[in-house]
Design a protein around this motif. Structure first.
Motif, short mmCIF file in Angstrom:
data_model
loop_
_atom_site.label_atom_id
_atom_site.label_comp_id
_atom_site.label_asym_id
_atom_site.label_seq_id
_atom_site.Cartn_x
_atom_site.Cartn_y
_atom_site.Cartn_z
N SER A 212 26.07 -18.49 -16.64
CA SER A 212 26.49 -19.89 -16.54
C SER A 212 27.42 -20.22 -17.70
O SER A 212 27.53 -19.47 -18.67
CB SER A 212 25.27 -20.83 -16.57
N HIS A 213 28.10 -21.35 -17.57
CA HIS A 213 29.05 -21.80 -18.59
C HIS A 213 28.75 -23.26 -18.89
O HIS A 213 29.55 -24.16 -18.62
CB HIS A 213 30.49 -21.63 -18.09
N CYS A 214 27.58 -23.48 -19.44
CA CYS A 214 27.11 -24.86 -19.67
C CYS A 214 27.97 -25.60 -20.68
O CYS A 214 28.04 -26.83 -20.68
CB CYS A 214 25.66 -24.85 -20.14
N GLU A 215 28.65 -24.83 -21.56
CA GLU A 215 29.47 -25.51 -22.56
C GLU A 215 30.76 -26.06 -21.97
O GLU A 215 31.41 -26.93 -22.55
CB GLU A 215 29.82 -24.54 -23.70
N GLU A 216 31.13 -25.57 -20.76
CA GLU A 216 32.38 -26.00 -20.15
C GLU A 216 32.20 -27.17 -19.19
O GLU A 216 33.03 -28.05 -19.12
CB GLU A 216 33.02 -24.82 -19.41
N THR A 217 31.12 -27.15 -18.42
CA THR A 217 30.89 -28.21 -17.44
C THR A 217 29.51 -28.78 -17.65
O THR A 217 28.53 -28.06 -17.78
CB THR A 217 31.00 -27.66 -16.01
N VAL A 218 29.43 -30.07 -17.67
CA VAL A 218 28.16 -30.75 -17.87
C VAL A 218 27.81 -31.50 -16.59
O VAL A 218 28.62 -32.23 -16.03
CB VAL A 218 28.24 -31.73 -19.06
N GLU A 219 26.58 -31.30 -16.12
CA GLU A 219 26.14 -31.96 -14.90
C GLU A 219 26.00 -33.46 -15.13
O GLU A 219 25.44 -33.90 -16.12
CB GLU A 219 24.79 -31.38 -14.47
N THR A 220 26.51 -34.25 -14.20
CA THR A 220 26.38 -35.70 -14.28
C THR A 220 25.93 -36.23 -12.94
O THR A 220 26.11 -35.60 -11.90
CB THR A 220 27.73 -36.36 -14.65
N GLN B 196 34.07 -18.04 -5.71
CA GLN B 196 34.76 -16.81 -6.13
C GLN B 196 34.67 -16.66 -7.64
O GLN B 196 34.87 -17.62 -8.39
CB GLN B 196 36.22 -16.81 -5.69
N HIS B 197 34.34 -15.44 -8.06
CA HIS B 197 34.30 -15.11 -9.48
C HIS B 197 35.58 -14.36 -9.79
O HIS B 197 35.71 -13.17 -9.48
CB HIS B 197 33.07 -14.25 -9.81
N ALA B 198 36.55 -15.06 -10.39
CA ALA B 198 37.86 -14.46 -10.62
C ALA B 198 37.79 -13.30 -11.61
O ALA B 198 38.48 -12.28 -11.43
CB ALA B 198 38.83 -15.53 -11.12
N GLU B 199 36.97 -13.42 -12.64
CA GLU B 199 36.89 -12.37 -13.66
C GLU B 199 36.25 -11.10 -13.12
O GLU B 199 36.72 -9.99 -13.38
CB GLU B 199 36.10 -12.89 -14.87
N LEU B 200 35.17 -11.25 -12.35
CA LEU B 200 34.47 -10.08 -11.81
C LEU B 200 34.98 -9.68 -10.43
O LEU B 200 34.51 -8.67 -9.88
CB LEU B 200 32.96 -10.38 -11.74
N GLY C 2 26.25 -17.19 -9.89
CA GLY C 2 27.13 -16.79 -10.97
C GLY C 2 28.59 -17.04 -10.64
O GLY C 2 29.38 -17.44 -11.51
N ALA C 3 28.97 -16.82 -9.37
CA ALA C 3 30.34 -17.08 -8.95
C ALA C 3 30.63 -18.58 -8.96
O ALA C 3 31.70 -19.02 -9.41
CB ALA C 3 30.59 -16.49 -7.57
N LEU C 4 29.69 -19.37 -8.45
CA LEU C 4 29.88 -20.83 -8.43
C LEU C 4 30.03 -21.37 -9.86
O LEU C 4 30.89 -22.24 -10.11
CB LEU C 4 28.70 -21.50 -7.73
N ASN C 5 29.23 -20.87 -10.79
CA ASN C 5 29.28 -21.36 -12.16
C ASN C 5 30.60 -21.04 -12.86
O ASN C 5 30.94 -21.69 -13.85
CB ASN C 5 28.12 -20.77 -12.97
N SER C 6 31.33 -20.05 -12.35
CA SER C 6 32.62 -19.70 -12.95
C SER C 6 33.80 -20.21 -12.14
O SER C 6 34.95 -20.06 -12.55
CB SER C 6 32.73 -18.17 -13.09
N VAL D 90 24.68 -24.28 -11.64
CA VAL D 90 23.43 -24.07 -10.92
C VAL D 90 22.68 -22.92 -11.58
O VAL D 90 23.21 -21.81 -11.69
CB VAL D 90 23.67 -23.74 -9.43
N GLU D 91 21.47 -23.17 -12.02
CA GLU D 91 20.70 -22.15 -12.72
C GLU D 91 19.43 -21.75 -11.99
O GLU D 91 18.73 -20.84 -12.41
CB GLU D 91 20.34 -22.64 -14.13
N ASN D 92 19.12 -22.42 -10.88
CA ASN D 92 17.92 -22.13 -10.11
C ASN D 92 18.29 -21.77 -8.68
O ASN D 92 19.36 -22.14 -8.19
CB ASN D 92 16.96 -23.33 -10.11
N GLY D 93 17.40 -21.05 -8.01
CA GLY D 93 17.66 -20.63 -6.64
C GLY D 93 16.47 -20.88 -5.74
O GLY D 93 15.35 -21.13 -6.18
#
Length: 352
Positions: free
Chosen positions: A102-110, A235-239, A285-289, A297-300
């Motif tokens: 996840s990239h919690c520092e980039e996007t904050v849930e509101t 889509q996970h652009a990096e991976l 992981g793809a959605l978070n990036s 999203v951290e739960n499934g």
């Protein structure tokens, strides 16, 4: 000395009349204190028998005769494998590079992002995505030998029962039912997210093929709210991989990536879902990036629906579990290029 026509008692042993018994110097105390009997093996000429054994072992019946008993034993039963001590643990494989989940520092849930209709980003292979493999494809091509064995055995069993053509029809029906089921769930979630007042799912009319499945998940849908995405591409652009998530919504107040599954057999435990948890972690992981989604999203949640209408099993994946399956996904992803290159080599050889 022999005892004839006499009743004797030694300890608790009664010697019957007319019994011939050697009892020379026999007494309980004497037995306890007497030295060990002299073994006739003590007088064996050890040098003589040692040379005999060496002669037998050195004689060759054929060129294949093992040099030693140990070699012979390994030849018959295989080499001895020393068992691990209880204190040691099996080696746990880790990914070469631990990419962030996840990239919690980039996007904050509101709360503001939960308003409006659910996102539905369609897959368009024409926009530079033709060479990007899907999560499903990667998982299929990185199955373990054991998984492949059981899948092939199941396929052979089904073909034996249904025949080649019957198995083909069976597979097509499963695919069709799954597609209809996902479409029905999507219609419910979208209509519930946009309707006001009474739940539209109570008024929905479904095709006969999915009636049992929808009844099966009715108690799960009652706990689903704040739908953010349905059948949407991530889509996970990096991976360099992509997938289509079934749903992102709150389940009992917790934001989850939800995967809807159908099954002919009960799957009451998470272990019964095979690679599905890895698939959910890969999607998350793809959605978070993915920049198209302004939340993390951290739960499934894996929901297994049944055609007979029996209550579906809902398997929750905590953030800790999702991280574990994310590491497993990274390992499968690392294996994929090797598998793809080996498949390409095999097809090249076959063409030649």
């Amino acid at each position: 000395m022999y005892l004839l026509k006499r009743v004797g008692c030694v300890g608790s042993i009664v010697v019957p009349q007319c019994t011939s018994l050697f009892v020379g110097n026999f007494s309980a105390c004497h037995c306890l204190s007497s030295p060990k009997r002299h073994s006739p093996y003590n007088s064996v000429d050890s040098e003589r028998y040692s040379s005999l054994v060496k002669a037998v072992m050195s004689s060759k019946i054929s060129s294949q005769t093992p040099e030693t008993l140990q070699v012979e034993d390994e030849h018959i039963y295989g080499p001895v494998v020393n068992a691990q001590t209880p204190a040691s643990e099996p080696e746990v494989r880790v990914p070469k590079t631990l990419h962030p989940f996840s990239h919690c520092e980039e996007t904050v849930e509101t709360e503001e992002t939960e308003s409006g209709p659910p996102a539905r980003i369609l897959l368009n292979r024409g926009q530079g995505r033709s060479s990007v493999p899907s999560v499903t494809r990667i998982l299929q091509q990185t199955l373990s030998p054991e998984q492949i064995f059981y899948l092939e055995r199941w396929k052979r069993k089904m073909i034996a029962q249904l025949g080649e053509e019957g198995f083909k029809v069976y597979s097509q029906n499963l695919f069709r039912q799954g597609k209809l089921f996902h479409s029905a769930v999507e219609d419910i979630l979208i209509s519930d997210a946009t309707s006001i007042g009474e739940k539209s799912s109570e008024k929905a009319v479904f095709q006969p093929e999915v009636l049992g499945y929808m009844e099966s998940i009715s108690h799960v849908l009652a706990d689903v709210s704040a739908v953010r995405a349905t059948e949407s591409t991530v889509q996970h652009a990096e991976l360099n991989y992509l997938g289509i998530v079934d749903c992102v919504a709150r389940y009992r107040g917790v934001l989850c990536l939800i995967d809807w599954k159908t099954s002919e057999k009960p799957k009451p435990f998470l272990s019964n879902t095979f690679d599905n948890p890895i698939q959910v972690a890969a999607y998350a992981g793809a959605l978070n990036s993915d920049g198209n989604y302004k939340y993390q999203v951290e739960n499934g949640l894996i929901v297994v629906a049944y055609k007979d209408g029996s209550p579906a099993h809902a398997h929750q994946l905590s953030s800790e579990l999702m991280l574990q399956y994310w590491k497993m996904w990274l390992i499968r992803l690392e294996n994929f290029p090797e598998q793809r290159s080996s498949d390409a080599s095999s097809s090249f050889v076959q063409k030649r």
